[in-house]
Design an enzyme around this catalytic site. Sequence first.
Site, PDB file in Angstrom:
ATOM      1  N   ASN A 233       3.664  -6.657  -0.437  1.00 28.16           N
ATOM      2  CA  ASN A 233       2.949  -6.581  -1.707  1.00 28.16           C
ATOM      3  C   ASN A 233       3.479  -5.445  -2.583  1.00 28.16           C
ATOM      4  O   ASN A 233       3.761  -4.351  -2.086  1.00 28.16           O
ATOM      5  CB  ASN A 233       1.454  -6.368  -1.454  1.00 28.16           C
ATOM      6  CG  ASN A 233       0.813  -7.528  -0.720  1.00 28.16           C
ATOM      7  OD1 ASN A 233       1.074  -8.685  -1.041  1.00 28.16           O
ATOM      8  ND2 ASN A 233      -0.022  -7.233   0.261  1.00 28.16           N
TER       9      ASN A 233
ATOM     10  N   SER B  54      -0.117  -6.584   4.453  1.00 30.08           N
ATOM     11  CA  SER B  54      -1.342  -7.380   4.341  1.00 30.08           C
ATOM     12  C   SER B  54      -2.110  -7.267   5.647  1.00 30.08           C
ATOM     13  O   SER B  54      -1.522  -7.149   6.721  1.00 30.08           O
ATOM     14  CB  SER B  54      -0.986  -8.845   4.071  1.00 30.08           C
ATOM     15  OG  SER B  54      -2.104  -9.685   4.290  1.00 30.08           O
TER      16      SER B  54
ATOM     17  N   ARG C 280     -26.550  20.408 -30.874  1.00 29.83           N
ATOM     18  CA  ARG C 280     -26.287  20.274 -29.443  1.00 29.83           C
ATOM     19  C   ARG C 280     -26.903  18.937 -29.036  1.00 29.83           C
ATOM     20  O   ARG C 280     -28.105  18.758 -29.148  1.00 29.83           O
ATOM     21  CB  ARG C 280     -26.914  21.413 -28.651  1.00 29.83           C
ATOM     22  CG  ARG C 280     -26.461  21.512 -27.195  1.00 29.83           C
ATOM     23  CD  ARG C 280     -24.986  21.847 -27.056  1.00 29.83           C
ATOM     24  NE  ARG C 280     -24.624  23.066 -27.785  1.00 29.83           N
ATOM     25  CZ  ARG C 280     -24.855  24.304 -27.336  1.00 29.83           C
ATOM     26  NH1 ARG C 280     -25.436  24.501 -26.194  1.00 29.83           N
ATOM     27  NH2 ARG C 280     -24.477  25.333 -28.060  1.00 29.83           N
TER      28      ARG C 280
ATOM     29  N   LYS D 272       4.061 -10.636   4.287  1.00 28.82           N
ATOM     30  CA  LYS D 272       3.935 -10.216   2.889  1.00 28.82           C
ATOM     31  C   LYS D 272       4.461  -8.800   2.663  1.00 28.82           C
ATOM     32  O   LYS D 272       4.322  -7.923   3.511  1.00 28.82           O
ATOM     33  CB  LYS D 272       2.479 -10.290   2.426  1.00 28.82           C
ATOM     34  CG  LYS D 272       1.947 -11.701   2.247  1.00 28.82           C
ATOM     35  CD  LYS D 272       0.612 -11.692   1.514  1.00 28.82           C
ATOM     36  CE  LYS D 272       0.794 -11.347   0.047  1.00 28.82           C
ATOM     37  NZ  LYS D 272      -0.492 -11.335  -0.684  1.00 28.82           N
TER      38      LYS D 272
END
Length: 481
Positions: free
Chosen positions: A299, A291, A331, A297
Amino acid sequence: MSGDGDFGLLSPVSASPAVVALTGDRAVIAAILDVEAAWASVLEEAGFAPAGSAAVVAEAAESWAYDAASIAERAQGGANPVIPLLADLRGRVRQLDAGHPGGAVGALAAVHTSLTSQDVLDSALMLLAHRVVSALIAEVKGTTTALAALAAQHADTLCVGRSLTQHALPFTFGLRAAQWFHGVAAAARRLESLELPVQFGGAGGTLAAGTVLTEGSSSSPFALADALAGKLGLVPAPAPWHTNRLAVTGLGDALASLTDSFGKIASDLLFLSRPEVAELGEPLAAGRGVSSAMPQKQNPVLSVLIRSAALQAPQLAAQLHLAAANFNDERPDGAWHIEWQALRGLLRLALGAATQLRELAEGLRVFPEAMRRNLEISGPLLLSEAVASSVAPLLGADRSDAKARLQAVVDETLQAPVVEQAHIYTKLLREAVPASKLSDEELKALLDPANYVGEAAEIGRRILAAYPEFTHTNPKGADRG
């Protein structure tokens, strides 16, 4: 990578040199040039281009010699990249042909003759997809091999099954891994079975120029198209498919389905790796999951990236269907053009997410103790379905009254705080069912979650047996070509 111009700064799931090498602008240019070079070879072999011209075109079609940025800018003049790239290719062919030992061979006659831009770009994108899918399946087989191993290793590892976010029944982590495997293997088998066709049709889809080219010969425009498919490793098409886009939408759907299966795994992992759940953990790597503000943290970024791909893919597949439904005339006026980025986006997301998922599956950390701890939060209450089936007949002839009494035990238990429910349910159940009807040992066995996982092990075994080609792979790196 420097020639691509898009490094994936805002799409980290596909920001990989390997993904860019297969899907970037340089890869698109290479695929277009490969189509043109293969067509020159077809024409020469069929006698519609001078001897030696295919070699000149092949030399001229080396992708490093082309300026992707210039081609992209000039593509605005004709609304597709084939036109400016073809102009540059013809210039190089002219130059190489003029300097050919022994004199010019007339190689320009082999460049793009009887083709139209859509023939080339559609075939090139099918060729690009063919190359990406080969790499994608290799990554997927690494993932499924790891998931199959987890399913076998943890066939009897108890955990809690959840329904609508709540504890439901005893489950096994082996079955969960097997179901993850099932989703990925089924989607990958579908993708692998797709036929990616060559495109041909000429300016209006009638093969008029090809008919003129082959007139008076033993060949035909269809034979030439089949030969082109063979050289490119694509599937021959029975007819031009300029305005019938099932080849594109089918590929898009298969890619989206595969990323759906990735997303299911990522969504489960994002929950199961929460600290308060802590049943699983992503593989650890230096610097990953950090983080910018909170140093504590860790994650689950692999799952985050995979889920981000799964959330994007359905909209891109829908865009392909929107285009297909609006292919007006012979087309279309814009519908074809919005396919290109959507299809390439799906290829990029699927390949990028597959690479991340393989790493995640091969290094997944499993914590059976935490699974057991979470299972015991509800404990015997999870067995209330089994109790109702087994105990109600012991309580008298009126089964509806017996089931009502057992339901009352559950209802009273649910009034208590969650942390107390397991103990209270066992106590109330013992009071409701006399020991003469159900001994303490019998009650203990009835409330053992290991005795109420049904056919979990057999379901897992049957899933793995249904996809034998996805239960093993070569060592990491050896299967990537």
